[in-house]
Design an enzyme around this catalytic site. Structure first.
Site: not given
Length: 893
Positions: A24-28, A30, A45, A138
């Site tokens: 898990e990241g800041g936008m999505a 996975v 994603k 990014d």
């Protein structure tokens, strides 16, 4: 299986089947999924729901299609994208392997050739996309996947798609793109559309981390990292890893320039410089850094420390503050919310905010209860050149400020609860006064060192002086004084109903019951303040403001403390520069992290050489003391987030670079080596506050308690020249007094120097006949000498302010600091007394911590703790105004 996954599988039925979550990241988020049509594993994603709700599916999918045609061996292609039951998703190949993030985390540093190989491949992918008009935006290790050792750039164009689809509505989500460690300055300020040079900057950050183990700028919060990006130059790679070729270091320096126009124009040019053994690049104003001088520029006159930069509306710094109001930036993969509204408070020339030196927990600002008026310490009435400032009053809806008569030399302003009165401290005379908020004749309340004070809703001002709690009501003749000892505490705020006080001291915050005098520690922190709705705010030693639930009836915290986006300037480990009003307005001094200390050998001309010794990265030093041979040194070391009283004693072998930890209690600082024995005295911490302790220098034992140091100010221990007695700085009749103590004696320490003045930092002469120390007996701090034995006159050593005296090995010189410079005084003594024969300024010395920042080697030269020149030049006094801060903070709890 969680409901979101079940919903996704239902929405994607027949196309994809989610097998597991990959990360898990800041936008999505996975997921590993099966592509039914092609019978293959894919990475699917899914955008965060709050982001998808603002972006809208049609626009996002339209924008992402423009990036689907990128075809390059080092670009991870986009297979598919879509909108399924409100979930926006995109699909990429599933790469069996690891990310560059995982590899760097595991290996920390890569081989130089391997790091350059990966950089060339990523640069080729970026260059191809740039020629297609696409900027990644990014670039970071988590977006570089390694398949059979070959890098693949992932999420190419996703940042562009999100930005274009969201347009101005991105501010509503509190989400922003980019990870602070790898963001270019133009991304951080949002003052221009990122171009190829932005990706080149991020790629340079990535290479820098592969070579060094850390990105060019690090910090404990997103805001700290961004502040560094905007104000500091990274250290040259060759200073941190000598095996890196000079041309690679030079190419990185150019690629990391703040202005895009000063960087390489293309990724090809960057790679050519990396491969060109003759490439050089020397930024303007930077001298010594590439020649091995390192931090020497910080302590040598004329070595190119960058000029202090003021934040005004003419620079992008103000735009940077605006960009921070809508950002949620990723430290690692965790979003850090910065949903607050900030403005930089610019000032008219001649009315500048005057930052205080760090001692005693003083502060320079106060807000009126309605949040409309700021009072701050500015220049003296005769202009900025005045050595003594005064308080100024500025309505926050105006630019002009006016000086407040009667407040010359004042600091630590505090408004009464109704805003009618303003109290303050005259630090040089320890006088506590109060004055009508609009100005008038001051009423003097105390002259015994009331460092901190606060008003209650009972209409009274409360403070602690001489160990006693005082309370004064305007209009009455005298203050009420408690019968009990208030101990080490200083008043920071008065709780509703005025039955109890929020207090702090020695790195801890607490609560003090007014009626009983019972005090209870609440935890580590600085300057606690009460907020509405049952919360307190306080500063942590790394400068972060925290908010914690608090019950005013039981006087206990009722939940964990939560960090806020504000990072404030600390004041000498004892205070923090911020003010908060009941209406939720916050003003604080923007903090540029100063914990990056360097331990240097410095000669009499100011030439500096780094000490090569195995100490923790990011260490902050709290005490330096040589052994009699000059081959070893005892130091107090704490981490970048530790405050006073939070450290351990180390012994550094200056010959072979080894280091030995003596204490492991986390509460030991300020060592002093015995003049003849392998024994070290130091300041520790007991149940009742600071204590004097000693320990064997070879690590063969544990620290032994000697005596309690009942002191509200940072205490000291110092061996007498014969090693039999200790001189102690601890609380006495005045706020700071010097006592003498024979280890093992019956009874408490005996006063050696007490009275009406602040006496600090005693330093016995090598022959034991004299003691140099710092006192404010003249109205400002100067260095003095007096006989160690009873009686005898006092000789003033410094003439224009002075602190931190140190004797030369033969006793013929006294070194001291004055206005950022190191001086030496040639001294002598005979039957007629002690005298100063001459005074000479040696060099500019931004040594850290005043009397704990350096020591003189027995054979000459200095062991100094200094700041890099970029840090020394960027600690400025600009203020940040945050409106509705309390509502934002408490609303998210």
């Amino acid at each position: 299986m969680p409901d979101p996954v079940a919903r996704l599988n239902a929405a994607l039925e027949g196309r994809y089947r989610i097998e597991s979550e990959l990360g898990e990241g800041g936008m999505a988020t996975v997921y590993l999924a099966t592509d039914h049509k092609h019978d293959r594993k894919v990475a699917l994603k899914v955008l965060k729901p709050e982001l998808a709700a603002v972006l809208g599916g049609d626009r996002f999918l339209a924008e992402i299609r423009t990036t689907a045609n990128l075809q390059h061996p080092h670009i991870l292609p986009l297979h598919d994208s879509g909108d399924a039951d409100g979930f926006l998703f995109y699909v990429m190949p599933y790469v069996e392997g690891e990310s560059l993030r995982s590899r760097v985390d595991r290996e920390r540093q890569l081989g130089v050739e391997e790091a350059l190989r990966i950089t060339r491949s990523v640069a080729a992918a970026l260059g191809y996309a740039h020629r297609q008009g696409v900027i990644h935006r990014d670039v970071k290790p988590a977006n570089i996947l390694l398949h059979d050792g070959e890098p693949l750039v992932a999420d190419f164009g996703i940042a562009l798609a999100v930005t274009a689809a969201g347009a101005g509505r991105m501010t509503e989500t509190g989400l922003s793109l980019g990870t602070p460690f790898y963001m270019s300055p133009e991304q951080a300020t949002a003052d221009r559309e990122p171009g190829p040079q932005s990706d080149i900057y991020s790629l340079a950050c990535l290479l820098y981390e592969m070579l060094v183990g850390d990105p060019p700028h690090t910090g404990s919060s997103a805001q700290t990292v961004l502040a560094k990006i905007l104000t500091e130059r990274p250290r040259r790679v060759t200073e941190l890893r000598e095996t890196v070729p000079l041309n690679v270091s030079a190419a990185l320096a150019k690629a990391l320039e703040r202005l895009p126009a000063d960087r390489f124009g293309t990724t090809d040019a960057f790679v050519q410089a990396l491969d060109d053994a003759g490439f050089t690049h020397e930024p303007a104003g930077r001298t010594g850094a590439t020649t091995g001088a390192g931090v020497g520029a910080a302590v040598t006159p004329g070595r190119g420390a960058p000029p202090r930069r003021r934040w005004t509306s003419g620079f992008p710094w103000l735009v940077a503050a605006a960009a921070l109001t809508v950002a949620a930036l990723n430290l690692g993969d965790e979003p850090v919310s910065l949903q607050v509204t900030r403005d930089i408070l610019t000032t008219v020339e001649g009315q500048e905010f005057r930052e205080l030196g760090g001692s005693g927990g003083l502060n320079s600002t106060a807000l009126s209860p309605d949040g409309r008026v700021l009072v701050y310490q500015g220049p003296g009435a005769s202009g900025p050149s005045m050595g003594v400032g005064q308080l100024w009053r500025r309505p926050l809806d105006a630019l002009e400020a006016t000086p407040i008569p009667g407040t010359e030399g004042a600091s630590t302003p505090e408004f009464s609860e109704d805003g009618a009165f303003l109290s303050f401290l005259i630090r040089e005379s320890d006088r506590l006064g109060a004055i009508p908020a609009q100005g008038g004749t001051p009423v003097w309340l105390d002259d015994s060192g009331a460092f901190r004070h606060a008003w209650g809703d009972d209409g009274a001002i409360h403070w602690i002086a001489g160990g006693r709690l005082h309370r004064w009501v305007p209009g009455t003749a005298e203050a009420e004084v408690s019968d009990y000892e208030a101990g080490r505490w200083r008043v920071s705020d008065v709780l509703p109903g005025s039955r109890a006080l929020l207090v702090f001291g020695e790195g801890a915050i607490g609560v003090l019951d007014r009626a009983s005098g019972e005090g209870r520690e609440l935890g580590l922190g600085l300057r606690p303040k009460y907020l509405a709705d049952g919360h307190i705010v306080f500063a942590r030693e790394d400068g972060t403001l925290l908010v914690q639930p608090f019950d005013t009836r039981s006087l206990t915290t009722t939940g964990p403390a939560v960090s806020t986006p504000a990072v404030v300037r600390r004041q000498g480990g004892a205070g923090a520069e911020y003010a908060v009003a009941p209406d939720g307005t916050l003003v604080y001094q923007l903090f540029v992290e100063e914990s990056d200390h360097r331990l240097m050998w410095v000669d009499r001309s100011g030439g500096a050489e780094a000490v090569n010794v195995a100490i923790p990265e990011g260490a902050v030093f709290d005490g330096v003391s040589f052994d009699p041979t000059g081959l070893r040194a005892a130091v107090g070391i704490r981490g970048s987030e530790g405050g006073f009283g939070q450290g351990d004693i180390w012994v550094l072998n200056l010959e072979d670079g080894t280091a030995l930890v003596l204490t492991r209690d986390g509460t030991s600082v300020r060592p002093d080596w015995h003049p003849t024995e392998a024994r070290i005295a130091y300041v520790g911490r007991g149940d009742e506050g600071p204590t004097a302790r000693w320990i064997a220098a070879d690590g063969s034992g544990t620290g032994e308690h000697l005596v309690d140091l009942n002191s509200g100010a940072p205490p000291q221990v110092r061996w007498a020249a014969d090693g039999r007695e200790l001189l102690l700085r601890m609380a006495g009749v005045s706020a700071r007094s010097i006592f003498r103590y024979l280890p093992g004696q019956d009874g408490p320490p005996e006063p050696w120097l007490d009275g009406a003045f602040n006496q600090v930092d005693p330093r016995p002469s090598p022959d034991g006949a004299w003691v140099a120390y710092t006192s404010d007996r003249s109205g400002r701090e100067e260095v003095y000498v007096r006989p160690y034995a009873e009686g005898g006159g006092v000789t003033q050593i410094s003439t224009s302010g002075g602190t931190a005296p140190r004797w030369s090995g033969d006793g013929s010189e006294i070194f001291f600091g004055s206005d950022g410079n190191l001086w030496t005084a040639a001294v002598s003594a005979d039957a007629s007394g002690f005298r100063v024969d001459s005074r000479v300024q040696l060099f500019s010395a931004d040594f850290v911590g005043d009397f704990v920042g350096y020591d003189v080697a027995p054979g000459g030269g200095f062991l100094m703790v200094v700041r890099p020149p970029s840090r020394a030049a960027s600690r400025g006094g600009e203020l940040v105004l945050v409106r509705n801060w309390v509502g934002e903070v408490l609303g998210g709890r």
